[in-house]
Design a protein around this motif. Structure first.
Motif, short mmCIF file in Angstrom:
data_model
loop_
_atom_site.label_atom_id
_atom_site.label_comp_id
_atom_site.label_asym_id
_atom_site.label_seq_id
_atom_site.Cartn_x
_atom_site.Cartn_y
_atom_site.Cartn_z
N ASP A 127 0.83 -1.21 0.00
CA ASP A 127 0.00 0.00 0.00
C ASP A 127 0.86 1.26 0.00
OD1 ASP A 127 -2.90 0.74 0.11
OD2 ASP A 127 -2.13 1.97 1.76
N GLN B 94 -7.14 9.32 -9.09
CA GLN B 94 -6.61 8.40 -10.11
C GLN B 94 -7.60 8.24 -11.27
OE1 GLN B 94 -3.39 7.05 -10.20
NE2 GLN B 94 -3.22 8.61 -8.63
N HIS C 28 0.78 4.02 -2.95
CA HIS C 28 0.32 5.34 -2.52
C HIS C 28 1.41 6.39 -2.76
CE1 HIS C 28 -0.73 8.57 0.33
NE2 HIS C 28 -1.99 8.14 0.23
N GLU D 261 4.00 6.32 -4.79
CA GLU D 261 4.27 6.58 -6.22
C GLU D 261 3.22 7.51 -6.81
OE1 GLU D 261 6.92 2.79 -7.74
OE2 GLU D 261 4.73 2.57 -7.78
N ASP D 262 1.96 7.35 -6.40
CA ASP D 262 0.91 8.26 -6.87
C ASP D 262 1.15 9.68 -6.36
OD1 ASP D 262 -0.40 6.32 -8.26
OD2 ASP D 262 -1.83 5.84 -6.67
N ARG D 263 1.59 9.78 -5.11
CA ARG D 263 1.86 11.12 -4.52
C ARG D 263 2.98 11.81 -5.30
NH1 ARG D 263 -0.72 14.17 -1.18
NH2 ARG D 263 1.06 14.74 0.11
N SER E 290 -3.79 13.41 -4.70
CA SER E 290 -3.36 12.61 -5.85
C SER E 290 -3.42 11.10 -5.64
CB SER E 290 -1.94 12.99 -6.25
OG SER E 290 -1.08 12.82 -5.14
N ALA E 291 -3.30 10.64 -4.38
CA ALA E 291 -3.27 9.18 -4.18
C ALA E 291 -4.67 8.61 -3.97
CB ALA E 291 -2.39 8.85 -2.98
N SER E 292 -5.70 9.46 -3.97
CA SER E 292 -7.06 8.96 -3.73
C SER E 292 -7.59 8.25 -4.99
CB SER E 292 -8.00 10.11 -3.37
OG SER E 292 -8.13 10.97 -4.50
N THR F 286 4.80 13.64 2.81
CA THR F 286 3.93 12.53 3.23
C THR F 286 4.57 11.77 4.38
OG1 THR F 286 3.31 12.31 0.90
CG2 THR F 286 2.58 10.58 2.36
N LYS G 125 -7.31 11.42 -13.57
CA LYS G 125 -5.94 11.84 -13.84
C LYS G 125 -5.75 12.35 -15.27
CE LYS G 125 -1.93 9.05 -13.72
NZ LYS G 125 -1.18 8.03 -12.99
#
Length: 999
Positions: free
Chosen positions: A496, A754, A500, A502-504, A748-750, A604, A757
């Motif tokens: 997780d 996504q 998470h 990487e998305d941030r 961004s990680a939600s 983060t 995007k």
């Protein structure tokens, strides 16, 4: 300066005075910031001189250039448009404040009414001045920028994000200016009052060097007034009838509390009433002691001595056995009695000892007694032993979190609040950013029925702070640790976190920190993360994207050893973590770095360790530091700290609670609202091909979207009643997407982020293309750096206006405003707004290129373009008429290229001909033929006399000025018009020379 030096130093002979002044007048180092540091010391401490007395003996003395004690005794002057000529640059800063002839403050102002003048431009202009006219800044104390609405102050080395507001004049509780039009007045009254300015120079300015160059820090308004209030309170506390309680200073984490303590110590040392006090700085952890000691060491000029760190109890006794002076650092634990003793011996009964306690709210500062049931011995809180050691010392408490309502110890030891700078104030000042909270408990297995058990175990542990590590390990902690560190659960946490994070990072460049419950879990999690992302691992501490930071010993398991390392290893990793460009992106810790560690780009924090109270509040503050356009920090919860966070926030003000632990759902809701507003903006235009189509289709959709946005903004602007509203509407889409980008970065990680995007990427691409098509209102460099651009699909990320035109159907191979074919095609183009915007951009580019060769002609075309754009925005002409106007301009430009051939002049000669023919009466008097001759001679003579660096040397420029004057005189150019012509000719020569170098 000489007059003031003579007046302030009447007893120093002229010769010694002159030699002192030379130290300020002559540069000793090529680096501006180094030079500024050297001169600052001379201004504050005075300049050492020696001279012979009448009896022949040598006397050492100091020359003072500023009277800090009596500000009115100085020569104070403010100039408007003060001209500085240096290395061929002629610059006029808006406002300069001089003290005794020394320029201490430079103010750059931008017009609030002008669309293109921002506070960012004022900052950039100061950076240019520093490069071009560095002499003005050698003695600089502060830089000020304002655009009429906002006003900011910063040091000589400060980046734009460290230029801060000054929100109070007196520092009183009710004296506060919120963001808005009164900022400038408050800043001027607050900083440029002579007494306050000189105190800022002497007592609130420090230089440092962390290995990557010298930097300069000047105190913010909260530090300035906080330290001054604390000094007044300390003088009362130490006096014969004082209560020895200086008070508590609560300045939220991340707002510069360590520097505040150092500034305060400097004021204590200088205060005559305190008679050279001894200052004892106490913390409760070695790493905090080191960090504070490091800050004070940077400030040794301020505290006028080198701070000393205590090694052990014996060292403590020796160092405190002194009559006066000293800045001493110790951990609290050194104030505990030896084995078998219940009391701590008295070390000094002097009154002028002042204890500065960092994080003064912790329970160990108490007086409470605890009875050991096995031995019958009593143990007290450390405040009790401190009082025994120093019975007459006064105590000042510093804290980054508020005192809990139930805490009776802290006020008993330190007194009440002296100054408060809370989270909401810091966020408003942009000294810190808000903190968001996201619970991801549901995604990792932690059985619900076990949560009460974890809470109970943790409460038992936290309540008894005397437990050692070993005792904790034996106690209930280990059962909780087994639950938290269970392999199937850790596997999920690792998966997780990686997804998470990487998305941030895709939406916002920056770093993260993972907080684990034990060192074993730290190592296990590291292994699982590097299994998922092998490229993040490296055996070398200088390489790798993830690292564990922890202490340990040789007796720890072998596979831990590579993560333990020495203080040197931790310092190296800290340096890497602070560097936003370094590939180290993720650090895993248990206790290290949760207090006092500063990495502004960290956005983060993943918490997988039970925490509460001050410890929790301090830990999450790691992500509240300001960095470029970082909109906020995010705390991700894997263990259920949500309730504890709410509880810890109960001691904060209501506005503070709004800025900390903001539910991530709020960020998602904001993002959703902004996406819907963008969708509404394009309602009626189908942009789906821009998201899912092939690259060529995407470009085509982009062209259509730009056309739509320009049309829509124009329609909105037409409805606006005043200029300001019209301007806002013309930037409506750019502002909307700027807010959308920030909201996306936060959420961004939600799952929702996504899912939208690609759509957000398309909206950003339209904005980027629009900003590229208008020369001035482009995105700032910082906005580009803010990595939202990573979302934009590669096919359209760098689409220039030319790519867009091609997609919109323009087939001409030569896209140039000088091509007849292109102009004809663009005139018939279907997308009228896009055609207009493209023409305007291309014309502006052509004019800029012309300006490098022919200053006069470029200026004329530039003014004509601006006038046309203004008429179009005022609805005086339609878009079709505007296109026609621009096409006519392009044709005139083409004709002007042929003009030189018609006159029989080369390109260079034509440029000088235009410079001379600018004045109509000169043309009438001399005629074209004569002006052609002058142009020819000018080019010939200048080519013979110009040296490569003539525009950098004032003497060479003066020589050329004389040459030009002679040529004009020889040909009978009207004398009254000559000065203007000479300046134009020299500007033209400079442009041509630079153009020649460039080609």
């Amino acid at each position: 300066m000489e007059a003031a030096a003579g007046r302030l130093n009447p007893d120093i002979p002229q010769e010694a005075l002159q030699s002192a002044l030379r130290q300020v007048q002559v540069s000793e180092t090529p680096s501006l910031i180094e030079e500024n540091r050297r001169i600052h010391r001379l201004l504050v401490d005075g300049i050492d001189v020696e001279y012979r007395r009448p009896d022949g003996s040598i006397k050492g003395d100091k020359v003072r250039l500023i009277d800090f004690a009596s500000p009115a005794n100085n020569d104070l002057m403010v100039t408007n448009q003060f001209t500085v000529v240096e290395s061929g640059h002629n610059r006029r800063p808006d406002v300069v404040a001089f003290v005794n002839g020394l320029p201490l403050v430079v103010v750059e102002l931008k017009n609030a009414a002008s669309e293109n003048a921002t506070i960012e431009d004022a900052f950039n202009q100061l950076q240019t001045y520093k490069q071009q006219i560095p002499s003005l800044f050698r003695t600089n104390a502060a830089l000020i920028t304002s655009d009429g609405l906002l006003a900011r102050i910063g040091s000589l080395s400060a980046g734009e994000d460290r230029f801060m507001p000054w929100r109070t004049v007196t520092g009183a509780q009710d004296d506060f200016t919120p963001e808005g039009p009164k900022e400038m007045e408050t800043l001027i009254r607050g900083v440029l009052h002579p007494e306050r300015l000189l105190q800022l120079v002497r007592d609130f300015t420090v230089f440092g060097d962390k290995g990557d160059g010298v930097f300069k820090i000047i105190g913010g308004y909260h530090q300035f007034h906080g330290a001054r209030k604390a000094l007044a309170s300390a003088i009362d506390a130490v006096s014969a009838d004082g209560d020895r309680k200086v008070g508590v200073i609560w300045h939220t984490q991340g707002s510069g509390k360590s520097f505040l303590m150092a500034f305060f110590a400097g004021l204590l040392v200088r205060a005559p009433k305190l008679q050279n006090p001894t200052i004892l700085v106490v913390t409760d952890r070695n790493d905090l002691d080191d960090q504070l000691y490091g800050t004070f060491s940077l400030c040794r000029d301020l505290i006028r001595q080198t701070p000393e760190q205590i090694e052990d109890r014996e060292d403590l006794r020796q160092k405190l056995d002194r009559q006066s002076g000293g800045v001493i650092f110790s951990t609290l634990q050194k104030f505990s009695p030896m084995a078998g003793e219940e009391d701590f011996p008295m070390l000094s009964d002097r009154r002028n000892i002042i204890v500065l306690a960092d994080e003064a709210h912790r329970s160990q500062y108490g007086f409470d007694a605890k009875l050991d049931r096995t031995t019958g011995a009593r143990r007290y809180g450390y405040a009790h032993y401190l009082r025994q050691a120093l019975p007459n010392a006064s105590f000042a408490g510093f804290t980054g979190t508020p005192i809990e309502a139930a805490d009776v110890n802290t006020p008993a030891v330190f007194g009440e609040y002296v100054d408060v700078y809370d989270i909401s104030r810091a966020v408003e000042d942009k000294a810190t950013v808000p903190i968001y909270y996201e619970s991801r408990l549901a995604r990792v297995e932690l059985q619900q029925d076990k949560l009460p058990e974890i809470d109970a175990a943790v409460d038992a542990l936290f309540d008894d702070e005397t437990l050692s590590e070993q005792e904790k390990a034996k106690s209930k902690w280990s059962s909780v640790e087994r639950l938290v560190g269970a392999p199937p659960r850790l596997e999920k946490v690792a998966h997780d976190i990686v997804a998470h994070f990487e998305d941030r990072v895709e939406a916002m460049a920056g770093k993260g920190m993972i907080v684990c419950m034990s060192r074993a879990i730290c190592v296990d999690l590291y292994n699982r993360i590097t299994e998922l992302r092998p490229e993040w691992h490296s055996e070398d501490d200088k390489e790798g994207g993830v690292k564990v930071v922890m202490t340990g010993s040789a007796s720890d398991p072998l596979d831990w050893q590579k993560h333990i390392g020495s203080k040197m290893r931790r310092d190296l990793l800290a340096k890497r973590a602070r560097d936003p460009e370094d590939q180290l992106k993720l650090v895993i810790v248990r206790d290290m770095w949760l207090t006092g560690f500063d990495a502004p780009s960290m956005h983060t924090m993943y918490i997988d360790k039970p925490m509460r109270g001050h410890g929790l509040m301090q830990a999450i503050a790691r992500v509240n530091r300001v960095f470029k356009d970082k909109p906020g920090g995010l705390v991700v919860d894997y263990i259920g700290i949500g309730q504890n966070l709410k509880k810890a926030l109960q001691n904060y003000t209501a506005t503070d609670r709004d800025q900390t632990g903001i539910d991530e759902e709020e960020a998602v809701a904001t993002l959703q609202e902004l996406v819907e507003r963008c969708q509404d903006f394009f309602s009626g235009f189908d942009y789906q091909a821009g998201i899912v189509g092939a690259p060529q289709e995407r470009l085509k959709a982009l062209a259509g979207a730009i056309e739509w946005a320009l049309e829509k903004q124009k329609a909105r602007a037409d409805k606006a009643t005043d200029e300001k509203a019209k301007k806002a509407e013309l930037n409506y889409y750019a502002d909307l997407v700027a807010n959308l980008s920030k909201a996306f970065a936060l959420a961004s990680a939600s799952d929702y982020a996504q899912s939208v995007k690609e759509e957000v990427g398309f909206f950003q691409a339209v904005r980027a293309a629009l900003s590229k098509s208008s020369p001035k209102t482009g995105m700032s460099k910082r906005e580009k750096e803010f990595a939202i651009g990573q979302l934009i699909s590669d096919a359209i990320a760098d689409a220039s206006i030319i790519d867009v035109l091609a997609a919109a159907g323009i087939r001409t191979p030569e896209i140039s405003v000088l091509s007849e074919e292109f102009l004809a095609e663009i005139q018939n183009m279907e997308h009228k707004n896009l055609a207009l915007e493209a023409l305007r951009k291309l014309l502006a580019g052509e004019i800029k290129a012309r300006g490098q060769r022919n200053v006069v002609e470029a200026k004329a075309f530039s003014e004509r373009l601006e006038a046309a754009v203004a008429r179009y925005h005022a609805n005086a002409i339609t878009s079709l008429e505007m296109i026609q106007e621009l096409i006519n301009m392009a044709k005139d430009m083409k004709v002007s290229v042929q003009r030189g051939d018609d006159l029989g002049l080369s390109e260079e000669e034509l440029a000088f001909y235009d410079a001379l023919a600018q004045n109509q009466s000169a043309v009438e008097m001399l005629g074209n033929e004569e002006l052609r001759k002058i142009a020819h001679v000018l080019v010939e003579q200048l080519q013979q006399n110009v040296t490569v660096d003539w525009h950098l040397k004032e003497s060479a420029r003066a020589k050329l000025r004389v040459l030009v004057r002679r040529i004009l005189k020889k040909f009978g150019y009207p004398p009254d018009l000559a000065p203007v012509a000479i300046n134009t000719v020299l500007s033209q020569a400079e442009a041509l020379l630079k153009w020649g170098d460039a080609y």
